[in-house]
Enzyme design. Sequence first.
Site, PDB file in Angstrom:
ATOM      1  N   GLU A   1      -7.261   0.679  -4.362  1.00 57.69           N
ATOM      2  CA  GLU A   1      -7.349   0.705  -2.804  1.00 57.69           C
ATOM      3  C   GLU A   1      -8.581   0.029  -2.276  1.00 57.69           C
ATOM      4  O   GLU A   1      -8.814  -0.826  -1.367  1.00 57.69           O
ATOM      5  CB  GLU A   1      -6.694   1.841  -2.257  1.00 57.69           C
ATOM      6  CG  GLU A   1      -5.293   1.910  -2.395  1.00 57.69           C
ATOM      7  CD  GLU A   1      -4.808   3.421  -2.449  1.00 57.69           C
ATOM      8  OE1 GLU A   1      -5.730   4.396  -1.851  1.00 57.69           O
ATOM      9  OE2 GLU A   1      -3.587   3.659  -2.684  1.00 57.69           O
TER      10      GLU A   1
ATOM     11  N   LYS B   1       2.790  11.461  -3.409  1.00 58.98           N
ATOM     12  CA  LYS B   1       1.724  10.592  -4.158  1.00 58.98           C
ATOM     13  C   LYS B   1       0.875  11.658  -4.965  1.00 58.98           C
ATOM     14  O   LYS B   1       0.169  11.304  -5.886  1.00 58.98           O
ATOM     15  CB  LYS B   1       0.822   9.779  -3.373  1.00 58.98           C
ATOM     16  CG  LYS B   1      -0.126   8.892  -4.091  1.00 58.98           C
ATOM     17  CD  LYS B   1      -0.735   7.813  -2.974  1.00 58.98           C
ATOM     18  CE  LYS B   1      -1.775   6.928  -3.552  1.00 58.98           C
ATOM     19  NZ  LYS B   1      -2.388   6.015  -2.431  1.00 58.98           N
TER      20      LYS B   1
ATOM     21  N   ASP C   1     -13.300   5.000   1.170  1.00 62.01           N
ATOM     22  CA  ASP C   1     -11.901   5.435   1.829  1.00 62.01           C
ATOM     23  C   ASP C   1     -11.315   6.474   1.608  1.00 62.01           C
ATOM     24  O   ASP C   1     -11.077   7.050   0.461  1.00 62.01           O
ATOM     25  CB  ASP C   1     -10.843   4.295   0.670  1.00 62.01           C
ATOM     26  CG  ASP C   1      -9.610   4.251   0.873  1.00 62.01           C
ATOM     27  OD1 ASP C   1      -8.997   5.066   1.882  1.00 62.01           O
ATOM     28  OD2 ASP C   1      -8.680   3.667   0.105  1.00 62.01           O
TER      29      ASP C   1
ATOM     30  N   ASP D   1       0.868  -1.301   0.035  1.00 65.46           N
ATOM     31  CA  ASP D   1      -0.118   0.076   0.268  1.00 65.46           C
ATOM     32  C   ASP D   1       0.999   1.205   0.001  1.00 65.46           C
ATOM     33  O   ASP D   1       1.618   1.478   1.007  1.00 65.46           O
ATOM     34  CB  ASP D   1      -0.924  -0.016   1.216  1.00 65.46           C
ATOM     35  CG  ASP D   1      -1.754   1.137   1.420  1.00 65.46           C
ATOM     36  OD1 ASP D   1      -1.710   2.282   0.467  1.00 65.46           O
ATOM     37  OD2 ASP D   1      -2.480   1.459   2.479  1.00 65.46           O
TER      38      ASP D   1
HETATM   39  N1  LIG Z   1      -7.410   9.517  14.541  1.00 62.46           N
HETATM   40  C1  LIG Z   1      -7.609  10.046  13.459  1.00 62.46           C
HETATM   41  N2  LIG Z   1      -8.293  11.191  13.364  1.00 62.46           N
HETATM   42  C2  LIG Z   1      -8.668  11.966  12.222  1.00 62.46           C
HETATM   43  N3  LIG Z   1      -7.461  11.502  11.049  1.00 62.46           N
HETATM   44  C3  LIG Z   1      -6.471  10.763  11.399  1.00 62.46           C
HETATM   45  C4  LIG Z   1      -6.746   9.896  12.400  1.00 62.46           C
HETATM   46  N4  LIG Z   1      -5.600   8.932  12.371  1.00 62.46           N
HETATM   47  C5  LIG Z   1      -4.937   9.249  11.019  1.00 62.46           C
HETATM   48  N5  LIG Z   1      -5.667  10.347  10.374  1.00 62.46           N
HETATM   49  C6  LIG Z   1      -5.244  10.896   9.091  1.00 62.46           C
HETATM   50  O1  LIG Z   1      -5.524  10.023   8.067  1.00 62.46           O
HETATM   51  C7  LIG Z   1      -4.625  10.357   7.072  1.00 62.46           C
HETATM   52  C8  LIG Z   1      -3.659   9.187   6.815  1.00 62.46           C
HETATM   53  O2  LIG Z   1      -4.626   7.879   6.649  1.00 62.46           O
HETATM   54  P1  LIG Z   1      -4.013   6.723   5.860  1.00 62.46           P
HETATM   55  O3  LIG Z   1      -2.824   6.216   6.264  1.00 62.46           O
HETATM   56  O4  LIG Z   1      -5.274   5.759   5.682  1.00 62.46           O
HETATM   57  O5  LIG Z   1      -3.675   7.462   4.419  1.00 62.46           O
HETATM   58  P2  LIG Z   1      -2.741   6.910   3.185  1.00 62.46           P
HETATM   59  O6  LIG Z   1      -2.867   5.668   2.863  1.00 62.46           O
HETATM   60  O7  LIG Z   1      -1.344   7.367   3.339  1.00 62.46           O
HETATM   61  O8  LIG Z   1      -3.143   8.041   2.156  1.00 62.46           O
HETATM   62  P3  LIG Z   1      -3.948   7.526   0.550  1.00 62.46           P
HETATM   63  O9  LIG Z   1      -4.929   6.540   0.668  1.00 62.46           O
HETATM   64  O10 LIG Z   1      -4.953   8.915   0.444  1.00 62.46           O
HETATM   65  O11 LIG Z   1      -2.951   7.600  -0.387  1.00 62.46           O
HETATM   66  C9  LIG Z   1      -3.717  11.282   7.532  1.00 62.46           C
HETATM   67  O12 LIG Z   1      -4.146  12.590   7.031  1.00 62.46           O
HETATM   68  C10 LIG Z   1      -4.023  11.598   9.160  1.00 62.46           C
HETATM   69  O13 LIG Z   1      -3.921  12.652   9.700  1.00 62.46           O
HETATM   70 MG   LIG Z   2      -4.793   4.781   1.553  1.00 65.74          MG
END
Ligand SMILES: Nc1ncnc2c1ncn2[C@@H]1O[C@H](COP(=O)(O)OP(=O)(O)OP(=O)(O)O)[C@@H](O)[C@H]1O
Ligand SMILES: [Mg+2]
Lengths: 608, 238
Positions: A167, A69, A189, A8
């Site tokens: 995803e 990204k 998502d 991922d």
């Molecule tokens: N408890 C929470 N409350 C609100 N936001 C959160 C919380 N935990 C994580 N986040 C937010 O979630 C985001 C990261 O989520 P995730 O790891 O799913 O994204 P990613 O997979 O890296 O991104 P994408 O899928 O968009 O490419 C960040 O913006 C983070 O601030």
């Molecule tokens: Mg993601």
Amino acid sequence: MVRIVGIDLGTTNSLVAYMADGHPHIVPGRNERTMVPSVVAMTDNGLIVGDPAREHLTRSPERTVYSVKRFMGKGLEDVQSELAYFPYQLTEQGGVIRIKLGEKTYSPPQISAMILKELKQRAEAHLGESITRAVITVPAYFNDSQRQATKDAGMIAGLDVLRIINEPTAASLAYGLQRKTQGTITVYDLGGGTFDISILKLKNGIFEVLATNGDTHLGGDDFDRQIADLFVREILEQQGLDLTAYPDHMQAVRLEAERTKIRLSDELKITATLDLPEGKGRYSRELTRDQLESLTRKLIERTLEPCRLALKDAALTSNDIDEVVLVGGSTRMPLVRQLVQALFGKEPHCELNPDEVVALGAAVQADILSGGTTDLLLLDVTPLSLGIETMGGVMSSLIRRNTTIPASAKEMFTTYVDGQTGVDIHILQGERELVKDNRSLARFRLKVPPLPAGVPRIEVTFLIDANGILNVSARDVRTGDTQSLAVKPSYGLKDDEVERMIGESYKFAADDLKARQLIEARTEADAILMATEKALKQGAHLVGEEDLSSIRTTITAVEAAKSGEDHKAIRAKMADLEKATHHLAEVLMDNSLKEALENKKLSEFSDV
Amino acid sequence: MDHHTHSTAAPRELQMARSMCWHCQSEVAGEYFCDRCVKVQPVSKEVDYFTCMSLPRRLTIDQRQLETKFYELSRAFHPDFYQNKSTAEQTISLGNSALLNTAYRTLRDPIERAEYLIGLEAGSVKEIRNSPPADLFEEILELQDTLNEYRATDCTSETKSTVLAKLQAERELLEQRQRDMEAALQQLFIQWDRLQDRAEATDQARAERSRILKQMRENLSNRTYVKNIVSDLASTIG
Ligand SMILES: Nc1ncnc2c1ncn2[C@@H]1O[C@H](COP(=O)(O)OP(=O)(O)OP(=O)(O)O)[C@@H](O)[C@H]1O
Ligand SMILES: [Mg+2]
């Protein structure tokens, strides 16, 4: 069969997973943290990735890349409006964004490749075998250029990318596998940078995507910006201080905004604090969940329209949805849950870890490809309509959005002028009528034998493969000859450029391990040196001259080793330094304990 | 882009009939896999979608049967299951899957299914009409005028809401019209299927068949016309 891992590659965090005993598992990092922050920093000691790179966000913001990204498969004009938010310098070359780090520039796939390499090495260390093949996930709403860029990143990282999967569909695989669900489900998502909605029918091991929609430029990053903008505005009003002139502080603001946002998912109010430059002291401000929600409501509501469109394309209403599954860190926000629940009229499921479920699903798909899992099959769709430019700047659609992939369409081309030897074809993706409102994917020139007008008949096949990536081929119907096409991507690296980057990356890979060990040793030496300086400042007066001079000579020795190329020598000198500072550390510890005790007594006293 | 012509008609060109396994050259007795070497075989371009899905060539079909067959063939052809196979097999898997997906999409939707079947029986129907059907002529012209008036009046004016109300009423009317046309089509579908079931080779049956075909074709293009007007209308007035 060589193992295939699932990756991922997220905007904010990336993970790698593998399949064992019929279940997907995440590869843990050294400190048991499963997520690798998608951050790459160029330090004086070389490139670093993940948690250690994150620390450079405020230290050297202009050389620390995050959220790369958002730039995949994009040209500079696509991100014009948000350039101000990024402390690193962006340029463009050949329709591809380039990021300037020190003397060199890097394309987004190269930066992503560094993250992929980190994941690859993690998996190799954990599994004790070499990893060369992977399934990588992308947002379902990614267009062809963005998918191709992701594939390029894999190749540059030395990975054979066997499949690009979406995803939300990956998430549904992990979810369906675990819960043995049947029926119609919706995966919502919302991550750091992108939003996807997918509606699937699950039946006897077949995961059929009915419709997908989304926004590849909407996520937690955007919520953070709303909060950060508020802080910056208030600091300007209250202190007359324009923080935008201080890239390091802007990063601190961004991180504090994110921290505040995350904490407000569990709490009702939080105090955010920031150290200000120019001796302006500290800024501190209470933010309530209500305030956060009014700052972000508009953005979150923007996710609802894609949900409605997906339902409409699937010819369903929200009543037809049996289960709603939440994926991505941003779905932890109470307001997101509330709005999703209101739209679909049922409580969403979130028992799987929303951070990990996409990587787990990618591992399941990897296992399907390697022949391990044989009872599951994912039938995905193409998110955007594909077409070509016709006269008058109008797009003629060949493959409609939400068509199950692989999908193909054939189109016959001829000439209007006698002896014409070529036909130019412009491929587009999007839902709008006019060419200019859609995304240009590529152009190519069809070779036509010189004949009277209307006589040549060239059949072009547009095939979207199981990765959602377009392949074009052409055949002269009269002669039966196929012709090879030189398709020029509008927003992608050229083949020879990717080749060169792979070459460079291999060249590095040869000394990679050595270089890595050296970088790590140097970085750790820096940390020890800094800690020692600090200790000396606090406690030089507490130890004897003998101790001090031995500390000073070992510091010089560590610094000397650091400028050499031998990581073992650095580690040896670091060990010496640790010995030399042993006494000082003890004394400091006693001292601080004493102080703590005294403080405690004082406070007990004052409590009475 | 210079010039191109649409090729919506079902590909009529003849391909060499597939009689031998591409791999072991034996006579292929199995449907999609060689009986001898079990390698996947390319689905012939001549096979129509009904045959591909093992369905009778009828306008009313069993949706469940269609879905079951689609899933079954997906498991047989999907590229996921050809990852460790030769390039030739991967290419066949890709081509077969794409064809299967098109077949499923076409047969699943009653209108597309009818258009496809008529194309098989009597050539393409996809010529899009650009003048209104005779019985709608007056109505459509008036609608165009009202639409222009709507676009020209500014948002705040009072006439705007009157015009809007008129358009909304018109839209409901047209939507009803579309539903009526679909119901009429449904009747024609049933008539057609009955005729096919009887499989009579008399002149009278032949004449009846071509009458129904002609009528279906007419109704289909009228419906498409009305449907496009409705969706134009919907996107203008929201
Ligand atoms: N408890 C929470 N409350 C609100 N936001 C959160 C919380 N935990 C994580 N986040 C937010 O979630 C985001 C990261 O989520 P995730 O790891 O799913 O994204 P990613 O997979 O890296 O991104 P994408 O899928 O968009 O490419 C960040 O913006 C983070 O601030
Ligand atoms: Mg993601």
